[in-house]
Design a protein around this motif. Structure first.
Motif, PDB file in Angstrom:
ATOM      1  N   SER A 145       0.820  -1.218   0.000  1.00 39.22           N
ATOM      2  CA  SER A 145       0.000   0.000   0.000  1.00 39.22           C
ATOM      3  C   SER A 145       0.854   1.269   0.000  1.00 39.22           C
ATOM      4  O   SER A 145       0.512   2.251  -0.645  1.00 39.22           O
ATOM      5  CB  SER A 145      -0.944  -0.001   1.212  1.00 39.22           C
ATOM      6  OG  SER A 145      -0.223   0.243   2.403  1.00 39.22           O
ATOM      7  N   PHE A 149       0.692   1.400  -4.306  1.00 43.42           N
ATOM      8  CA  PHE A 149      -0.498   2.256  -4.338  1.00 43.42           C
ATOM      9  C   PHE A 149      -0.117   3.736  -4.286  1.00 43.42           C
ATOM     10  O   PHE A 149      -0.750   4.572  -4.936  1.00 43.42           O
ATOM     11  CB  PHE A 149      -1.448   1.895  -3.184  1.00 43.42           C
ATOM     12  CG  PHE A 149      -2.308   0.697  -3.478  1.00 43.42           C
ATOM     13  CD1 PHE A 149      -1.750  -0.476  -3.970  1.00 43.42           C
ATOM     14  CD2 PHE A 149      -3.663   0.729  -3.259  1.00 43.42           C
ATOM     15  CE1 PHE A 149      -2.527  -1.582  -4.239  1.00 43.42           C
ATOM     16  CE2 PHE A 149      -4.462  -0.377  -3.527  1.00 43.42           C
ATOM     17  CZ  PHE A 149      -3.886  -1.532  -4.023  1.00 43.42           C
ATOM     18  N   GLN A 153      -1.002   6.656  -7.012  1.00 38.29           N
ATOM     19  CA  GLN A 153      -1.638   7.927  -6.653  1.00 38.29           C
ATOM     20  C   GLN A 153      -0.800   9.120  -7.100  1.00 38.29           C
ATOM     21  O   GLN A 153      -1.325  10.106  -7.612  1.00 38.29           O
ATOM     22  CB  GLN A 153      -1.869   7.981  -5.136  1.00 38.29           C
ATOM     23  CG  GLN A 153      -2.962   7.032  -4.661  1.00 38.29           C
ATOM     24  CD  GLN A 153      -2.978   6.862  -3.158  1.00 38.29           C
ATOM     25  OE1 GLN A 153      -2.092   7.340  -2.462  1.00 38.29           O
ATOM     26  NE2 GLN A 153      -3.977   6.165  -2.648  1.00 38.29           N
ATOM     27  N   GLY A 161      -5.540   5.601  -7.946  1.00 38.16           N
ATOM     28  CA  GLY A 161      -5.036   4.996  -6.709  1.00 38.16           C
ATOM     29  C   GLY A 161      -6.157   4.434  -5.865  1.00 38.16           C
ATOM     30  O   GLY A 161      -6.114   3.282  -5.418  1.00 38.16           O
ATOM     31  N   ALA A 165      -7.401   0.470  -5.034  1.00 33.96           N
ATOM     32  CA  ALA A 165      -7.736  -0.005  -3.687  1.00 33.96           C
ATOM     33  C   ALA A 165      -9.144  -0.607  -3.662  1.00 33.96           C
ATOM     34  O   ALA A 165      -9.389  -1.628  -3.011  1.00 33.96           O
ATOM     35  CB  ALA A 165      -7.639   1.149  -2.685  1.00 33.96           C
TER      36      ALA A 165
END
Length: 528
Positions: A145, A149, A153, A161, A165
């Motif tokens: 994450s 991720f 983002q 992003g 998720a």
């Protein structure tokens, strides 16, 4: 800060309130799951709630109407903070994610533990191994994450992003549901052991004017001959908290059902004594969670102002938490395979060192982490002053000539402290708690963590109010320019509070008496 244009202090408080809510709601959901709908249903419902929250955040990130106009925050005086429908979407999305993740925190570990029979020697050992795998899974997910991720983002957009998720969360729901045919499903109890504990406290208060019998055998207890085979019984103890014995004073005739809010079993009272004795131990995690909140907020903002280049690659500041996650991924197996066997040979203790000593080591390391953070902040600000960059704008690429890896020691030390304290507290509770409460062991840890995050909000506001006239920005942490703030003094304050917390912990840890443990028989093939 960069998209919704919420100030540093308000943004930090928003995050800590969000985290505090998530952990606090986990305690309530654990009670609800055990009493009404069961754990696996709670996991599914909570996952769907979190999925909806992520979807709302994805839609907001994609819609320009729900975000303030772009500007270079906080240096552009024309910047507008998110308001109206945009603010509503932000809070609804965030807190749906908080509630959903709270349900998963509350129900998933207990549901997983249900898959192992604690009375079976081999499965009991497998359950212990499972919790190590669970921690490793959490660290792995966290590492993904804050790297993959965060990269999506920063480079592809916040909408993609959050969209990624959302997709992963949807996949998680499908994977969990696919396993339903093979799960062991625990029976919904219709009541909760936590409610029975609370009944003891209420009954003791209601019976405060009654006189305790001289013989403890005269206190109320269910007849073993009439009790179901799996009923738990516990012998009476005079200490600690003898005043709770008043909850078991016999008042109703022997052939009538006693009111559970006025007359409780001796076993019930002894369970309540055990839980009450553990409360001060668990409260030691409150200040430590407050320190953790700073690493998730202000330390990230420190990283924004620093040089984050690694060769030709620029690491996002939001990826800094990868440091403690990597430390945990390596520290846990080293601790289990290296330190514990070594310490076991020296101390003779099956866990290497007792649970409370393990927690104490973690608390000391949290003090060291805050002290390191204060020293590093002093150096960071000196670099800014030496190069005339106190008003540098990191949003325009004006980073200080100091590597963000100066922040690594405080993250690393706190990562090790995290392993010692939080896992130590979970093991402590699981070994000491009444059997009916063991499934809620994680929820008992979430409660002090929740209070720690809320306390962070209170301390930040209190510090700013107390130092309002002492700084040009209106408080140690009031300004949006972290180079002009006094974050180093704030870290020293947390180090002092952590030291006082440790002294308080030493008192209660030395006062606490472990209940006797019975070791399980290990089959020969498991030893091999």
């Amino acid at each position: 800060m960069t998209v919704m244009h919420i100030g540093l202090t308000d943004g930090s408080n928003l995050l800590t309130n969000y985290m505090g809510t998530s952990y606090m709601v986990a305690v309530l959901i654990s009670v609800f799951a055990d009493t009404f709908i069961g754990r696996y249903k709670t996991v599914i419902i909570s996952s769907v709630i979190e999925l909806v929250g992520l979807l709302i955040l994805t839609l907001q990130a994609h819609s320009n109407k729900l975000k303030p106009p772009y500007c270079v925050f906080p240096f552009d005086p024309k910047c507008q903070t998110v308001s109206g429908d945009g603010r509503t979407h932000l809070y609804v999305g965030l807190y749906l994610v908080a509630i959903g993740s709270a349900g998963i925190k509350a129900a998933l570990p207990a549901h997983c533990a249900d898959q192992f029979d604690e009375k079976h020697p081999t499965e009991k050992l497998q359950m212990s191994s499972f919790f190590n795998w669970l921690l490793l899974s959490l660290c792995t997910g966290g590492a993904i994450s804050v790297t993959v991720f965060v990269w999506i983002q920063n480079d592809k957009g916040w909408d993609r992003g959050f969209g990624a998720a959302t997709a992963v969360m949807g996949l998680a729901v499908l994977v969990f549901i696919a396993g339903l045919p093979g799960y062991r499903i625990s029976v919904v109890q219709g009541s909760t052991a936590l409610l029975e504990i609370f009944q003891v406290y209420v009954a003791a208060i209601r019976n405060r004017n009654l006189k305790l019998p001289a013989n403890p055998d005269e206190l109320y207890e269910m007849s073993k001959s009439k009790a179901p085979p799996d009923t738990d019984f516990m012998a009476h103890r005079d200490k600690p908290f003898r005043f709770l014995d008043k909850a078991a004073i016999v008042q109703a005739p022997t052939d009538a059902a006693p009111s559970p809010w006025q007359q409780c079993r001796v076993t019930q009272v002894e369970h309540a004594k055990t839980v009450l004795a553990m409360v001060p131990i668990f409260c030691s995690a409150i200040i430590m969670s407050t320190c953790l909140a700073q690493l998730q907020t202000f330390s990230i903002q420190q990283g924004v102002t620093m040089d984050r280049t690694i060769g030709t690659f620029t690491m996002p500041a939001a990826s800094l938490p990868i440091i403690p996650l990597i430390v945990l991924m390596f520290a846990v197996p080293i601790y289990e395979r290296g330190f514990v066997p070594f310490a076991r040979r020296i101390t003779g203790h099956p866990n290497g060192i007792p649970h409370l000593q393990r927690v104490g080591v973690g608390l000391v390391l949290s003090i060291v982490s805050m002290a390191i953070a204060a020293v590093v902040e002093v150096r960071r600000k000196r670099v800014a002053a030496r190069h005339g960059m106190l008003d540098a704008n990191p949003m325009l690429g004006e980073q200080l000539p100091i590597s963000c890896f100066w922040l690594a020691p405080q993250f690393t030390v706190f990562g090790v402290a995290d392993m010692f304290t939080y896992i130590g507290l979970l093991e402590f509770f699981y070994s000491q708690a009444p059997p009916a409460l063991k499934s809620m062991s994680s929820s008992f840890l979430w409660c002090p963590m929740s209070l720690g995050y809320f306390l962070s909000t209170i301390i930040v506001k209190a510090v700013n109010a107390a130092t309002k006239g002492a700084t040009a920005s209106g408080g140690w942490l009031a300004g949006n320019n972290i180079n002009r703030n006094h974050l180093d003094l704030f870290f020293w304050l947390l180090a002092v509070l952590s030291f006082l917390n440790f002294l308080n912990y030493l008192f209660w840890a030395s006062w606490y008496k472990y209940k006797p443990q019975h070791s399980a028989h290990v089959p020969a093939e498991q030893k091999v």
